[in-house]
Design a protein around this motif. Structure first.
Motif, PDB file in Angstrom:
ATOM      1  N   GLU A  86     -34.048 -13.887 -26.488  1.00  0.00           N
ATOM      2  CA  GLU A  86     -32.400 -13.218 -26.873  1.00  0.00           C
ATOM      3  C   GLU A  86     -31.293 -13.058 -26.394  1.00  0.00           C
ATOM      4  O   GLU A  86     -30.583 -12.941 -27.397  1.00  0.00           O
ATOM      5  N   TYR A  87     -31.400 -12.538 -25.570  1.00  0.00           N
ATOM      6  CA  TYR A  87     -30.679 -12.389 -24.121  1.00  0.00           C
ATOM      7  C   TYR A  87     -29.567 -13.611 -24.176  1.00  0.00           C
ATOM      8  O   TYR A  87     -27.929 -13.754 -24.518  1.00  0.00           O
ATOM      9  N   LEU A  88     -30.197 -14.831 -24.468  1.00  0.00           N
ATOM     10  CA  LEU A  88     -29.720 -15.901 -23.997  1.00  0.00           C
ATOM     11  C   LEU A  88     -28.738 -16.471 -25.316  1.00  0.00           C
ATOM     12  O   LEU A  88     -28.252 -17.067 -25.062  1.00  0.00           O
ATOM     13  N   ARG A  89     -30.070 -16.165 -26.382  1.00  0.00           N
ATOM     14  CA  ARG A  89     -29.831 -16.885 -27.580  1.00  0.00           C
ATOM     15  C   ARG A  89     -27.609 -15.992 -28.128  1.00  0.00           C
ATOM     16  O   ARG A  89     -27.500 -17.044 -28.831  1.00  0.00           O
ATOM     17  N   ARG A  90     -27.601 -14.550 -27.620  1.00  0.00           N
ATOM     18  CA  ARG A  90     -26.600 -14.238 -28.541  1.00  0.00           C
ATOM     19  C   ARG A  90     -25.485 -14.509 -27.241  1.00  0.00           C
ATOM     20  O   ARG A  90     -24.481 -15.038 -27.874  1.00  0.00           O
TER      21      ARG A  90
END
Length: 281
Positions: A86-90
């Motif tokens: 999720e961190y990377l997706r954001r």
């Protein structure tokens, strides 16, 4: 049964991905490409809870209590992978692992003695707690620092849960359990003498697939782990000693003895084997 109590304990401290991660504190200027790549590798490595859970359920068919606990452990470990993704997706969507990259690390582990596997993963939780604490210190971006600190606390709680099952095993199996735990404890506390990090994700687990039978060997960058430890988060002898001290401390509590060094634990292991050898002779 331990599962009902452990469920309540872990449920009471479970963090919420939306509410407890300070996403609004993200500072793009403090995240390097090098750091972002390591987050991707950790996200994929955490996905290895899937094949590990399949192994645990297969090898503990006679233990419904421990198998039920896997529902908690599996959920929380997969959540670790998810929050990193999720961190990377954001913030770095081009680095989000693909489904195929995740699926590459799902393969069958060879059957192994349940008690030794339990101890192996207990030590793995201790080591991962320290790895993530060091990763939190190494990173400069506030949100990922918070995430790694959060994950490290989860790993410590998981280690505590495994320790409960190890105490139960000693009460049930006596020296058989002590011997299994001491054997693996000596191995996992001797990492400074080996050429590679000793963790369940970096050990060979399927003879038919050798040498491509470790989690790390199936990552997009198989050399990542050693580089992360040695050149990036600098997991040096001081930090390795912290891991060894925690293993020896917990072994002392489990065995109702005192182990200040790996050599003392190894002597204890040999003393357990001596009566068996004498009987056989």
């Amino acid at each position: 049964m331990l599962y009902p109590e452990l469920f309540k304990q872990l449920e009471s401290v479970r963090w919420d991905m939306d509410k407890d991660i300070p996403w609004d504190r993200f500072d793009a200027s403090l995240l390097t490409d090098e750091q972002a790549q390591t987050i991707k590798m950790n996200a994929i490595t955490e996905w290895a809870a899937l094949p590990a859970t399949e192994m645990f359920l297969r090898d503990n068919r006679d233990d419904s209590d421990f198998s039920a606990f896997m529902s908690i452990w599996f959920f929380e470990e997969q959540k670790h992978s998810l929050v990193l993704m999720e961190y990377l997706r954001r913030f770095r969507p081009e680095l989000v692992p693909t489904e195929e990259e995740l699926h590459q690390i799902r393969f069958e582990f060879d059957p192994a003695p349940a008690l030794e596997t339990l101890m192996l993963h207990f030590c793995g939780e201790i080591r991962l707690n320290h790895w993530y604490r060091r990763a939190s210190e190494w990173h400069t971006e506030p949100v990922i620092k918070h995430i790694y600190q959060t994950l490290s606390q989860d790993e410590a709680r998981h280690g505590g849960a495994y320790l409960r099952y190890m105490k139960r095993a000693i009460a049930k199996f006596g020296d058989e359990a002590r011997s299994a735990f001491a054997k693996v404890g000596v191995l996992m506390a001797s990492a400074r003498r080996t050429a590679q990090a000793l963790h369940p994700t970096n050990l060979h687990v399927n003879k038919a697939l050798f040498p491509n039978d470790t989690i790390q060997s199936r990552l997009p960058d198989p050399e990542w782990l050693e580089r992360w430890l040695d050149s990036q988060i600098h997991f040096d002898a001081v930090w390795e000693n912290k891991v060894v001290e925690r293993i020896l401390h917990n072994m002392s509590l489990l065995m109702d003895s005192s182990f200040k060094t790996v050599q003392e634990l190894n002597r204890f292991r040999k003393s357990l084997a001596a009566p068996t050898a004498a009987t056989a002779s």
